[in-house]
Design a protein around this motif. Structure first.
Motif, mmCIF file in Angstrom:
data_model
loop_
_atom_site.group_PDB
_atom_site.id
_atom_site.type_symbol
_atom_site.label_atom_id
_atom_site.label_comp_id
_atom_site.label_asym_id
_atom_site.label_seq_id
_atom_site.Cartn_x
_atom_site.Cartn_y
_atom_site.Cartn_z
ATOM 1 N N MET A 258 102.977 54.667 55.985
ATOM 2 C CA MET A 258 103.217 53.495 55.135
ATOM 3 C C MET A 258 103.568 53.895 53.709
ATOM 4 S SD MET A 258 100.077 51.096 56.564
ATOM 5 C CE MET A 258 100.161 49.861 55.262
ATOM 6 N N ARG A 259 104.276 52.996 53.017
ATOM 7 C CA ARG A 259 104.540 53.155 51.591
ATOM 8 C C ARG A 259 103.526 52.332 50.812
ATOM 9 N NH1 ARG A 259 109.732 52.192 53.639
ATOM 10 N NH2 ARG A 259 109.559 50.017 52.944
ATOM 11 N N GLU A 260 103.325 52.679 49.540
ATOM 12 C CA GLU A 260 102.381 51.941 48.707
ATOM 13 C C GLU A 260 102.760 50.465 48.670
ATOM 14 O OE1 GLU A 260 101.534 53.485 44.860
ATOM 15 O OE2 GLU A 260 101.447 55.572 45.545
ATOM 16 N N GLY A 261 101.764 49.588 48.858
ATOM 17 C CA GLY A 261 101.985 48.154 48.861
ATOM 18 C C GLY A 261 102.284 47.576 50.227
ATOM 19 N N ASP A 262 102.568 48.439 51.234
ATOM 20 C CA ASP A 262 102.868 47.948 52.576
ATOM 21 C C ASP A 262 101.637 47.328 53.225
ATOM 22 O OD1 ASP A 262 105.458 48.745 52.415
ATOM 23 O OD2 ASP A 262 105.299 50.409 53.848
ATOM 24 N N VAL A 263 101.871 46.288 54.026
ATOM 25 C CA VAL A 263 100.836 45.689 54.876
ATOM 26 C C VAL A 263 101.206 46.007 56.324
ATOM 27 C CG1 VAL A 263 99.748 43.545 55.648
ATOM 28 C CG2 VAL A 263 100.340 43.853 53.227
ATOM 29 N N SER A 264 100.244 46.523 57.064
ATOM 30 C CA SER A 264 100.521 46.969 58.431
ATOM 31 C C SER A 264 100.747 45.803 59.378
ATOM 32 C CB SER A 264 99.344 47.801 58.957
ATOM 33 O OG SER A 264 98.227 46.960 59.228
ATOM 34 N N GLU A 265 101.267 46.119 60.553
ATOM 35 C CA GLU A 265 101.238 45.164 61.657
ATOM 36 C C GLU A 265 99.778 44.943 62.067
ATOM 37 O OE1 GLU A 265 103.877 43.670 62.938
ATOM 38 O OE2 GLU A 265 105.351 44.766 61.729
ATOM 39 N N VAL A 266 99.532 43.930 62.878
ATOM 40 C CA VAL A 266 98.195 43.726 63.432
ATOM 41 C C VAL A 266 97.902 44.838 64.435
ATOM 42 C CG1 VAL A 266 96.756 42.213 64.846
ATOM 43 C CG2 VAL A 266 98.213 41.244 63.057
ATOM 44 N N ILE A 267 96.755 45.489 64.283
ATOM 45 C CA ILE A 267 96.401 46.654 65.097
ATOM 46 C C ILE A 267 95.165 46.305 65.927
ATOM 47 C CG2 ILE A 267 95.761 49.090 65.047
ATOM 48 C CD1 ILE A 267 96.945 49.081 62.117
ATOM 49 N N ARG A 268 95.232 46.550 67.224
ATOM 50 C CA ARG A 268 94.123 46.216 68.133
ATOM 51 C C ARG A 268 93.189 47.415 68.297
ATOM 52 N NH1 ARG A 268 92.914 43.402 73.061
ATOM 53 N NH2 ARG A 268 90.685 43.794 73.327
ATOM 54 N N SER A 269 91.876 47.159 68.355
ATOM 55 C CA SER A 269 90.870 48.181 68.677
ATOM 56 C C SER A 269 89.761 47.502 69.468
ATOM 57 C CB SER A 269 90.315 48.819 67.403
ATOM 58 O OG SER A 269 89.278 48.032 66.859
ATOM 59 N N PRO A 270 88.795 48.258 70.018
ATOM 60 C CA PRO A 270 87.692 47.616 70.750
ATOM 61 C C PRO A 270 86.892 46.637 69.894
ATOM 62 C CG PRO A 270 87.768 49.953 71.258
ATOM 63 C CD PRO A 270 88.750 49.727 70.152
ATOM 64 N N SER A 271 86.868 46.844 68.583
ATOM 65 C CA SER A 271 86.056 45.974 67.729
ATOM 66 C C SER A 271 86.816 44.730 67.266
ATOM 67 C CB SER A 271 85.553 46.742 66.501
ATOM 68 O OG SER A 271 86.625 47.255 65.753
ATOM 69 N N GLY A 272 88.141 44.678 67.479
ATOM 70 C CA GLY A 272 88.890 43.498 67.064
ATOM 71 C C GLY A 272 90.307 43.835 66.643
ATOM 72 N N PHE A 273 90.861 42.999 65.744
ATOM 73 C CA PHE A 273 92.223 43.169 65.246
ATOM 74 C C PHE A 273 92.170 43.514 63.751
ATOM 75 C CE2 PHE A 273 92.608 40.453 68.944
ATOM 76 C CZ PHE A 273 93.670 41.041 69.626
ATOM 77 N N HIS A 274 92.928 44.543 63.365
ATOM 78 C CA HIS A 274 92.898 45.076 62.008
ATOM 79 C C HIS A 274 94.221 44.834 61.297
ATOM 80 C CE1 HIS A 274 89.347 47.634 63.128
ATOM 81 N NE2 HIS A 274 89.926 47.534 64.314
ATOM 82 N N ILE A 275 94.118 44.600 59.990
ATOM 83 C CA ILE A 275 95.289 44.548 59.109
ATOM 84 C C ILE A 275 94.967 45.458 57.929
ATOM 85 C CG2 ILE A 275 96.840 43.075 57.779
ATOM 86 C CD1 ILE A 275 95.441 40.702 59.376
ATOM 87 N N VAL A 276 95.888 46.341 57.592
ATOM 88 C CA VAL A 276 95.649 47.350 56.569
ATOM 89 C C VAL A 276 96.721 47.260 55.497
ATOM 90 C CG1 VAL A 276 95.421 49.820 56.114
ATOM 91 C CG2 VAL A 276 94.589 48.884 58.259
ATOM 92 N N LYS A 277 96.297 47.430 54.251
ATOM 93 C CA LYS A 277 97.245 47.523 53.146
ATOM 94 C C LYS A 277 97.051 48.860 52.461
ATOM 95 C CE LYS A 277 98.841 45.333 48.879
ATOM 96 N NZ LYS A 277 98.645 44.210 47.927
ATOM 97 N N LEU A 278 98.147 49.588 52.245
ATOM 98 C CA LEU A 278 98.075 50.851 51.510
ATOM 99 C C LEU A 278 98.225 50.546 50.029
ATOM 100 C CD1 LEU A 278 97.865 53.912 51.544
ATOM 101 C CD2 LEU A 278 100.349 54.026 51.759
ATOM 102 N N GLU A 279 97.130 50.678 49.298
ATOM 103 C CA GLU A 279 97.117 50.364 47.865
ATOM 104 C C GLU A 279 97.668 51.500 47.013
ATOM 105 O OE1 GLU A 279 96.354 47.459 46.935
ATOM 106 O OE2 GLU A 279 95.019 46.577 48.428
ATOM 107 N N GLY A 280 97.482 52.751 47.481
ATOM 108 C CA GLY A 280 97.947 53.878 46.678
ATOM 109 C C GLY A 280 97.880 55.181 47.447
ATOM 110 N N ARG A 281 98.574 56.178 46.926
ATOM 111 C CA ARG A 281 98.594 57.513 47.524
ATOM 112 C C ARG A 281 98.586 58.518 46.372
ATOM 113 N NH1 ARG A 281 101.527 59.049 52.452
ATOM 114 N NH2 ARG A 281 102.398 56.949 52.370
ATOM 115 N N ARG A 282 97.776 59.572 46.493
ATOM 116 C CA ARG A 282 97.744 60.577 45.440
ATOM 117 C C ARG A 282 97.520 61.957 46.038
ATOM 118 N NH1 ARG A 282 91.871 58.962 42.697
ATOM 119 N NH2 ARG A 282 90.542 59.893 44.295
ATOM 120 N N GLY A 283 97.912 62.980 45.287
ATOM 121 C CA GLY A 283 97.787 64.352 45.763
ATOM 122 C C GLY A 283 96.551 65.029 45.223
ATOM 123 N N GLY A 284 96.232 66.169 45.809
ATOM 124 C CA GLY A 284 95.105 66.981 45.383
ATOM 125 C C GLY A 284 95.358 68.411 45.813
ATOM 126 N N GLU A 285 94.392 69.243 45.643
ATOM 127 C CA GLU A 285 94.567 70.649 46.002
ATOM 128 C C GLU A 285 93.342 71.157 46.740
ATOM 129 O OE1 GLU A 285 95.484 73.090 42.715
ATOM 130 O OE2 GLU A 285 97.337 72.050 42.205
#
Length: 440
Positions: A258-285
């Motif tokens: 995903m790119r920053e700000g993207d909202v995912s498709e609805v994702i199914r798991s045993p616990s239910g349906f998930h929606i995810v938003k990527l708020e940010g991405r950063r690097g480290g070492e």
């Protein structure tokens, strides 16, 4: 200790924004306090619920959002209180106790991480109108819950070499501890044994929530507070900054792509349906890993050796080592880990993630040459000694260690959600909410 410190720091930051418990309470308030829930053999009082509601409202406002109506917020906060109470009861039943020494050390750590002494830290809390003693007890509860989850969830997680191989083959580009992701999350939960009609209804609700998130008429955090059944719903669904190892399995691949700000498709798991938003991405070492050379003695409880007697035997062995007996000789004679006992208890050099979490946590905080106090894992009671540490740079070993942690942390997220759901479903809970609560 990292997970505990993260909890404590988050609790501190929230507490600095929240009013003190009972700061404006009158004699009449105390008199009118009443039971709003029965949780197994314990109760939740109306004053506890209203105190937590005030905290959550202030926390939501601090993020620039307006709290949802009480018809939405009260059930969410009540459910959180119920889950917390159930976990504390289970912890007490398993003999998990956070003594004052451990609690004081945690308080010192919080103060140190905020660049102040403990007396100054206490002055700051009091100046902000925060009940210091109640704050201490909240931290004690969080530490107990953290220990409980390590025993009930972490110790059950097994990672096979084949799983590591499969992950490296399929997601080698994602096995990168140099990148961290800031994630927000909404869960539309499904009960165990949900019918096809229940599943379809939950899916349609999730799709509707996703459309609202894409239209941006309401912020993602507002939607999380009002719609999500996830553990972080009242924090606006904010999962914080996470490395690839800490992104839950169910949406790990989505987040990486995903790119920053993207909202995912609805994702199914045993616990239910998930929606995810990527708020940010950063690097480290991270180029090197710390390897630990340790040895231990294990005493496993049996039908004829109680848990308490196993611990006492280790305390006796520890005293003998302090008096001059050789660790390796006692390990050969007494340790129930026969593989390492033949080597005098020597476990050799281990990478991060090689040992079970409860054992690794102890040796990670143990100075070389010092014998630990007896501590417990799923295998029994141990004493351990760190013989040496070293920084080791090995690309292949590092990748496998990272892959192992990714799998372990992904499983932990899923297992915790399911474990909490089972704990709630198997417990007696009677809610006594009515229109007198918080203006409903």
């Amino acid at each position: 200790m990292t997970d505990i410190r993260a909890i404590l720091t988050a609790l501190l930051l929230a507490a600095l924004m929240w009013p003190a418990a009972g700061s404006a309470q009158t004699t009449d308030d105390v008199t009118l306090d009443r039971i709003v829930a029965v949780v197994e053999d314990d109760v939740i009082m109306e004053s506890e619920l209203n105190y937590r509601l005030d905290q959550i409202r202030q926390q939501i406002r601090s993020r620039g959002n307006q709290p949802p109506p009480d018809s939405v917020l009260v059930p969410q906060v009540m459910e959180r209180l119920v889950i917390e109470r159930l976990q504390l009861q289970r912890a007490a039943g398993m003999g998990i106790r956070i003594d004052d020494i451990a609690l004081n050390e945690a308080m010192e750590n919080i103060a140190r991480e905020n660049r102040m002494s403990l007396p100054r830290f206490r002055e700051l809390l009091v100046a902000e109108g925060i009940d210091f003693q109640r704050f201490r007890e909240q931290i004690r509860d969080e530490m107990a819950i953290s220990q409980l989850r390590r025993r009930q969830v972490d110790n059950r997680i097994q990672v096979s070499e084949q799983e590591i191989d499969d992950l490296i083959a399929s997601e080698s580009g994602a096995i990168d501890q140099d990148v961290e992701y800031r994630i927000s999350h909404i869960l539309i939960p499904l009960a165990e044994g949900a019918t096809p009609a229940d599943i379809q209804e939950a899916r349609e609700r999730a799709e509707s929530v996703r459309r609202l998130a894409l239209e941006e008429e309401r912020s993602f955090s507002e939607l999380a507070v009002s719609e999500s059944g996830g553990q972080q719903a009242l924090e606006g669904g904010d999962l914080g900054w996470r490395s690839a190892a800490q992104v839950p399995t169910v949406f790990a691949r989505n987040v990486v792509l995903m790119r920053e700000g993207d909202v995912s498709e609805v994702i199914r798991s045993p616990s239910g349906f998930h929606i995810v938003k990527l708020e940010g991405r950063r690097g480290g070492e991270r180029a090197r890993i710390t390897q630990t050379h340790a040895r231990h003695i294990l005493i496993s409880p049996t039908a004829v050796l109680s848990d308490e007697r196993a611990r006492e035997r280790l305390e006796s062995l520890r005293r003998r080592i302090a008096m001059g007996d050789a660790f390796e000789d006692l390990a050969r004679a007494h340790s129930d880990d026969r593989g390492s006992a033949m080597r005098g208890g020597d476990l050799g050099w281990s990478d991060p993630g090689d040992l079970v979490p409860a054992f690794e946590e102890v040796i990670n905080n143990l100075p070389p040459g010092e014998i630990s106090e007896p501590f417990r894992t799923q295998f029994g009671w141990h004493i351990a000694e760190v013989l040496d540490r070293r920084e080791h740079d090995s690309s292949r070993q590092l990748m496998r260690a990272q892959a192992r942690e990714i799998i372990r942390d992904r499983k932990r997220e899923d297992e915790t959600e399911l474990w909490l759901r089972r704990l709630r479903d198997e417990s007696y809970v009677e809610l006594r909410l009515d229109t007198r609560i918080s203006g409903l």
